[in-house]
Design a protein around this motif. Structure first.
Motif, mmCIF file in Angstrom:
data_model
loop_
_atom_site.group_PDB
_atom_site.id
_atom_site.type_symbol
_atom_site.label_atom_id
_atom_site.label_comp_id
_atom_site.label_asym_id
_atom_site.label_seq_id
_atom_site.Cartn_x
_atom_site.Cartn_y
_atom_site.Cartn_z
ATOM 1 N N THR A 38 0.816 -1.220 0.000
ATOM 2 C CA THR A 38 0.000 0.000 0.000
ATOM 3 C C THR A 38 0.847 1.266 0.000
ATOM 4 O OG1 THR A 38 -0.250 -0.189 2.392
ATOM 5 C CG2 THR A 38 -2.033 -1.088 1.032
ATOM 6 N N ASN A 54 -6.438 -2.386 -2.782
ATOM 7 C CA ASN A 54 -6.824 -2.708 -1.408
ATOM 8 C C ASN A 54 -8.081 -1.920 -1.002
ATOM 9 O OD1 ASN A 54 -5.860 -4.262 1.033
ATOM 10 N ND2 ASN A 54 -6.116 -2.215 1.909
ATOM 11 N N ALA A 55 -8.119 -0.631 -1.326
ATOM 12 C CA ALA A 55 -9.283 0.203 -0.982
ATOM 13 C C ALA A 55 -10.532 -0.269 -1.729
ATOM 14 C CB ALA A 55 -8.990 1.667 -1.302
ATOM 15 N N GLU A 64 -11.671 -3.506 -0.069
ATOM 16 C CA GLU A 64 -12.250 -3.216 1.256
ATOM 17 C C GLU A 64 -13.667 -2.683 1.134
ATOM 18 O OE1 GLU A 64 -9.543 -0.535 3.214
ATOM 19 O OE2 GLU A 64 -8.458 -2.188 4.168
ATOM 20 N N GLU A 65 -13.891 -1.818 0.131
ATOM 21 C CA GLU A 65 -15.202 -1.193 -0.026
ATOM 22 C C GLU A 65 -16.213 -2.094 -0.725
ATOM 23 O OE1 GLU A 65 -17.293 2.470 -2.446
ATOM 24 O OE2 GLU A 65 -15.166 2.659 -1.935
ATOM 25 N N PRO A 73 -15.161 -6.975 0.442
ATOM 26 C CA PRO A 73 -14.306 -7.203 1.604
ATOM 27 C C PRO A 73 -14.002 -8.684 1.866
ATOM 28 C CG PRO A 73 -16.482 -6.410 2.269
ATOM 29 C CD PRO A 73 -16.404 -6.283 0.784
ATOM 30 N N LEU A 133 -10.652 -10.154 0.690
ATOM 31 C CA LEU A 133 -9.425 -9.921 1.452
ATOM 32 C C LEU A 133 -9.214 -10.957 2.558
ATOM 33 C CD1 LEU A 133 -9.507 -6.036 1.649
ATOM 34 C CD2 LEU A 133 -7.889 -7.459 0.362
ATOM 35 N N GLU A 134 -10.225 -11.768 2.829
ATOM 36 C CA GLU A 134 -10.116 -12.791 3.873
ATOM 37 C C GLU A 134 -9.350 -13.994 3.339
ATOM 38 O OE1 GLU A 134 -14.157 -13.624 4.984
ATOM 39 O OE2 GLU A 134 -14.528 -11.539 5.556
ATOM 40 N N LYS A 176 -6.643 -12.863 -4.866
ATOM 41 C CA LYS A 176 -7.412 -11.641 -4.602
ATOM 42 C C LYS A 176 -7.913 -10.947 -5.867
ATOM 43 C CE LYS A 176 -6.515 -12.436 -0.363
ATOM 44 N NZ LYS A 176 -7.451 -13.340 0.289
#
Length: 181
Positions: free
Chosen positions: A120, A129-130, A133-134, A137, A140-141, A146
């Motif tokens: 990042t 990543n953002a 996340e938005e 999500p 990302l687990e 990804k």
């Protein structure tokens, strides 16, 4: 299990064994034709041309799991890659690379090389990543793939050496490739 235990399907629809790559250094990458990372095909092809004679194979596995960025048929994928990027490394049939229907090869790769996060400190890592996340999500687990153009480096004995995320440029792999060759 070993990486050589898995069967895969070529982009022409023929079953083949990963065992045919014993003794080679491998980059196994999930790809897509309509992704922001699609230009990585160009540098993957450059790596292939530079190191293939020394024992490098690049294996591309198109996937439509990330934003439906690989919607075409296998023949469309192959044509796109050859016409736009001159891809001559092996391509395989469209493959699921994450979640419950992930091809066992990719389940194995992600077990052997867990997700270490995106860098990042770089714009592309911060943006991906953002976005995840938005919007997604759950992506990302865990250790699953990804996004498109996640690259796995495998040594001549079939050991998964390192995982490079979508945001890692193919040329950033050169030192690791040279060490393994």
């Amino acid at each position: 299990m070993s990486i050589y235990s898995y069967d895969v399907e070529t982009i022409q629809g023929k079953q083949t064994s990963m065992g045919q790559y014993k003794g080679k250094v491998l980059i196994i990458v999930n790809t897509a034709s309509k992704c922001g990372f699609t230009p990585q095909y160009a540098d993957l092809q450059k790596l292939y041309e530079e190191y293939h004679d020394q024992g490098l194979e690049i294996l591309g596995f198109p996937s439509n799991q990330f934003g439906e960025q690989e919607p075409g048929a296998n023949s469309d994928v192959q044509s796109f890659c050859q016409l736009n990027y001159g891809v001559s490394f092996p391509l395989f049939s469209k493959t699921e690379v994450r979640d419950e229907n992930a091809h066992p090869l990719f389940s194995y790769l992600t077990e052997e090389a867990p997700f270490g996060g995106f860098n990042t400190n770089e714009a592309s890592g911060k943006m991906l990543n953002a976005f995840l996340e938005e919007k997604l999500p759950h992506f990302l687990e865990g250790n699953s793939v990804k996004w498109n153009f996640t690259k796995f480096l495998v040594d001549r004995e079939g050991n998964v050496i390192r995982r490079f995320e979508s945001t890692d440029e193919p040329m950033d792999m050169k030192a690791d490739i040279e060490r393994l060759l």
